[in-house]
Scaffold this motif. Structure first.
Motif, PDB file in Angstrom:
ATOM      1  N   MET A 119      13.876  13.423 -33.125  1.00 11.02           N
ATOM      2  CA  MET A 119      12.874  13.804 -32.777  1.00 11.02           C
ATOM      3  C   MET A 119      12.614  15.324 -33.043  1.00 11.02           C
ATOM      4  O   MET A 119      13.716  16.051 -33.619  1.00 11.02           O
ATOM      5  CB  MET A 119      12.334  13.704 -31.199  1.00 11.02           C
ATOM      6  N   ALA A 120      11.499  15.961 -33.219  1.00  9.34           N
ATOM      7  CA  ALA A 120      11.184  17.398 -33.489  1.00  9.34           C
ATOM      8  C   ALA A 120      10.202  17.785 -32.606  1.00  9.34           C
ATOM      9  O   ALA A 120       9.626  17.276 -31.835  1.00  9.34           O
ATOM     10  CB  ALA A 120      10.777  17.504 -35.094  1.00  9.34           C
ATOM     11  N   ILE A 121      10.291  19.269 -32.385  1.00  8.12           N
ATOM     12  CA  ILE A 121       9.414  20.016 -31.688  1.00  8.12           C
ATOM     13  C   ILE A 121       8.588  21.132 -32.595  1.00  8.12           C
ATOM     14  O   ILE A 121       9.257  21.855 -33.463  1.00  8.12           O
ATOM     15  CB  ILE A 121      10.288  20.916 -30.763  1.00  8.12           C
ATOM     16  N   SER A 122       7.450  21.023 -32.569  1.00  9.08           N
ATOM     17  CA  SER A 122       6.597  22.017 -33.184  1.00  9.08           C
ATOM     18  C   SER A 122       5.848  22.968 -32.250  1.00  9.08           C
ATOM     19  O   SER A 122       4.884  22.314 -31.453  1.00  9.08           O
ATOM     20  CB  SER A 122       5.612  21.497 -34.375  1.00  9.08           C
ATOM     21  N   ASN A 123       6.008  24.017 -32.090  1.00  7.40           N
ATOM     22  CA  ASN A 123       5.339  25.003 -30.945  1.00  7.40           C
ATOM     23  C   ASN A 123       4.506  26.056 -31.670  1.00  7.40           C
ATOM     24  O   ASN A 123       4.901  26.950 -32.739  1.00  7.40           O
ATOM     25  CB  ASN A 123       6.498  25.741 -30.137  1.00  7.40           C
ATOM     26  N   LEU A 124       3.224  25.814 -31.380  1.00  6.04           N
ATOM     27  CA  LEU A 124       2.130  26.919 -32.144  1.00  6.04           C
ATOM     28  C   LEU A 124       1.843  27.753 -30.892  1.00  6.04           C
ATOM     29  O   LEU A 124       0.604  28.322 -31.028  1.00  6.04           O
ATOM     30  CB  LEU A 124       1.121  26.236 -33.038  1.00  6.04           C
ATOM     31  N   GLY A 125       2.324  27.631 -29.780  1.00  7.74           N
ATOM     32  CA  GLY A 125       1.649  28.239 -28.816  1.00  7.74           C
ATOM     33  C   GLY A 125       1.415  29.637 -28.785  1.00  7.74           C
ATOM     34  O   GLY A 125       0.648  30.430 -28.340  1.00  7.74           O
ATOM     35  N   MET A 126       2.763  30.496 -29.481  1.00 11.68           N
ATOM     36  CA  MET A 126       2.717  31.793 -29.779  1.00 11.68           C
ATOM     37  C   MET A 126       1.507  32.368 -30.831  1.00 11.68           C
ATOM     38  O   MET A 126       1.345  33.530 -30.663  1.00 11.68           O
ATOM     39  CB  MET A 126       4.153  32.206 -30.363  1.00 11.68           C
ATOM     40  N   PHE A 127       0.839  31.261 -31.188  1.00  9.49           N
ATOM     41  CA  PHE A 127      -0.290  31.623 -32.271  1.00  9.49           C
ATOM     42  C   PHE A 127      -1.661  31.370 -31.547  1.00  9.49           C
ATOM     43  O   PHE A 127      -2.739  31.327 -32.196  1.00  9.49           O
ATOM     44  CB  PHE A 127      -0.181  30.801 -33.664  1.00  9.49           C
ATOM     45  N   GLY A 128      -1.367  31.100 -30.081  1.00 10.98           N
ATOM     46  CA  GLY A 128      -2.790  30.847 -29.459  1.00 10.98           C
ATOM     47  C   GLY A 128      -3.343  29.419 -29.552  1.00 10.98           C
ATOM     48  O   GLY A 128      -4.257  29.405 -28.855  1.00 10.98           O
ATOM     49  N   ILE A 129      -2.762  28.607 -30.236  1.00 11.56           N
ATOM     50  CA  ILE A 129      -3.062  27.184 -30.359  1.00 11.56           C
ATOM     51  C   ILE A 129      -2.811  26.645 -28.969  1.00 11.56           C
ATOM     52  O   ILE A 129      -1.875  26.510 -28.489  1.00 11.56           O
ATOM     53  CB  ILE A 129      -2.268  26.579 -31.631  1.00 11.56           C
TER      54      ILE A 129
END
Length: 438
Positions: A355-365
């Motif tokens: 599996m993979a993890i994609s984190n866009l939280g640091m961009f405010g998404i």
């Protein structure tokens, strides 16, 4: 007989590459293990080593050449006593027979697969077995019959490694026999997928408007190809959960204060990686990948993490993540991300995982749906933590830091209830982070 040096497949997804730089020139003597060239793959710039000894008789593809297909002859290696005059004939006679077989073997492997196809048996032309001079000398000294040895070099050529451990009188089992019987079931003609308007058609739509045309590099071509394949061939479905982060944020702050003398600073993403790895152990049926005609269930938790770089992305893999401490995961992730951004990762560092993890939280998404990276069974899209009013267990209204997560799931591998169970475990670990240390 002169040997063609072929454009290698330096990563599982490589179909073509750029021959960035030659480190040898015509007339140079090389040995097995010598660095011949630097090649830009779809992911990184890598060194290409010689597998045989000899003299570089001719360089067929100049430095800087782009879009060189895998298994294309790029140079010719001469054996003892051979000269440049011997090059033309074997190149014309051998390539039409051997190259298609090599191309077929390359296309047979599923894209993104870490499995390596078994090398063909020795290529014979009029009864002659192709082998390097060093391999022939070792075979003669050991009394080996080269015709009974399967070669692992280009086009099945026998090299030193094939004869070093072989014993006289014992035939090496043809490695080609291990390959699936492709004749048993004739392949059905593939239905052409819609590809959208052509480049010329799109250009005509914007005729008279100012624009810059950006040529696609190898990475962007690969990203486009693999994501198109993923959306066309993988039956995605999506599971969404929210997780309250207040306990985790307090726990993280306390840990970071204690780890400060060691120079360790844990991120929220480190906890998400650890929680996902442990959830894969708690729900082992989700620790799986699609392998064409079967499912592979992995035992270790190998978690890939998307890292954005200029022009594309990498997904370096944290192997055995369930066994590693939070500080070890943090240090490894920082190292992999740094080397990913400079394109210094080796293929084994970004291939694999379930599996993979994609984190866009640091961009405010706050929330999004990620595309599965085949052959993974799922990908977890992580948004930003946002303060929201929530109803507590006692029925009172309070403010909490809430993070949205969306699990994109390959329905061929994981069913809905199973995916929901996995996501429930991830949330449980993140809302009670101390349990990740037990």
């Amino acid at each position: 007989m002169p040997t063609e040096i072929l454009m290698p497949a330096l990563s599982p997804t490589m179909e073509e590459g750029t021959l960035a730089k030659w480190l040898v020139k015509e007339g140079d003597t090389v040995s097995s293990g010598d660095i011949l060239a630097e090649i830009e793959t779809d992911k990184a710039t890598m060194e290409f080593e010689a597998v045989d000894e000899g003299v570089i008789g001719k360089i067929m593809v100049p430095a800087g050449s782009e879009g060189v297909k895998v298994n294309t002859p790029i140079a010719v290696l001469l054996d003892d006593g051979e000269s440049a005059d011997d090059i033309a004939a074997p190149s014309q006679a051998k390539a039409p027979e051997a190259a298609p077989a090599a191309d077929a073997a390359t296309k047979a492997a599923p894209e993104g697969s870490s499995a390596v196809a078994a090398p063909p048996s020795p290529v014979k032309d009029g009864g002659r077995v192709f082998a390097s001079p060093l391999a022939r000398r070792i075979a003669a000294e050991k009394g080996l019959d080269l015709a009974q040895i399967a070669g692992s070099g280009p086009h099945g050529r026998i090299v030193k490694a094939d004869v070093v451990d072989a014993k006289p009188g014992a035939a090496t089992a043809p490695q080609a026999a291990a390959a699936p019987d492709t004749k048993a079931a004739p392949a059905k003609a593939a239905t052409a997928m819609p590809s959208g308007p052509s480049a010329d058609m799109v250009a005509r739509m914007y005729e008279g408007r100012d624009y810059d045309e950006v040529a696609l590099d190898g990475m962007r071509k690969t990203v486009a190809s693999r994501l198109t394949e993923a959306k066309q061939t993988i039956p995605h479905f999506y599971l969404r959960r929210e997780v309250q982060l207040d306990a985790l944020m307090k726990f993280r702050a306390d840990l970071n204060k204690q780890l400060e003398p060691r120079g360790v600073k844990l991120s929220v993403n480190d906890f998400i990686i650890k929680a996902s790895a442990m959830a894969l152990q708690a729900v082992p049926d989700c620790n799986a990948v699609w392998a064409g005609d079967r499912i592979l269930r992995l035992k270790p938790s190998d978690v890939a993490v998307a890292v954005a770089i200029e022009g594309g992305l990498f997904t370096p893999v944290l192997k055995d993540a369930h066994l590693k401490s939070l500080s070890a995961l943090s240090a490894e992730m920082k190292d992999l991300a740094t080397r990913a951004r400079s394109k210094k990762l080796a293929p084994h560092e970004y291939v694999g995982g379930s599996m993979a993890i994609s984190n866009l939280g640091m961009f405010g998404i706050e929330n999004f749906d990620a595309v599965i990276n085949p052959p993974h069974g799922s990908i977890l899209a992580v948004g930003a933590g946002v303060k929201k009013p929530v109803v507590g267990a006692d029925g009172e209204l309070k403010v909490a830091t809430v993070m949205s997560m969306t699990l994109s799931v390959d329905h061929r591998v994981i069913d809905g209830a199973l995916g929901a169970e996995f996501l429930r475990e991830v949330v449980a670990y993140l809302e009670s982070p101390v349990t990740m240390l037990a």
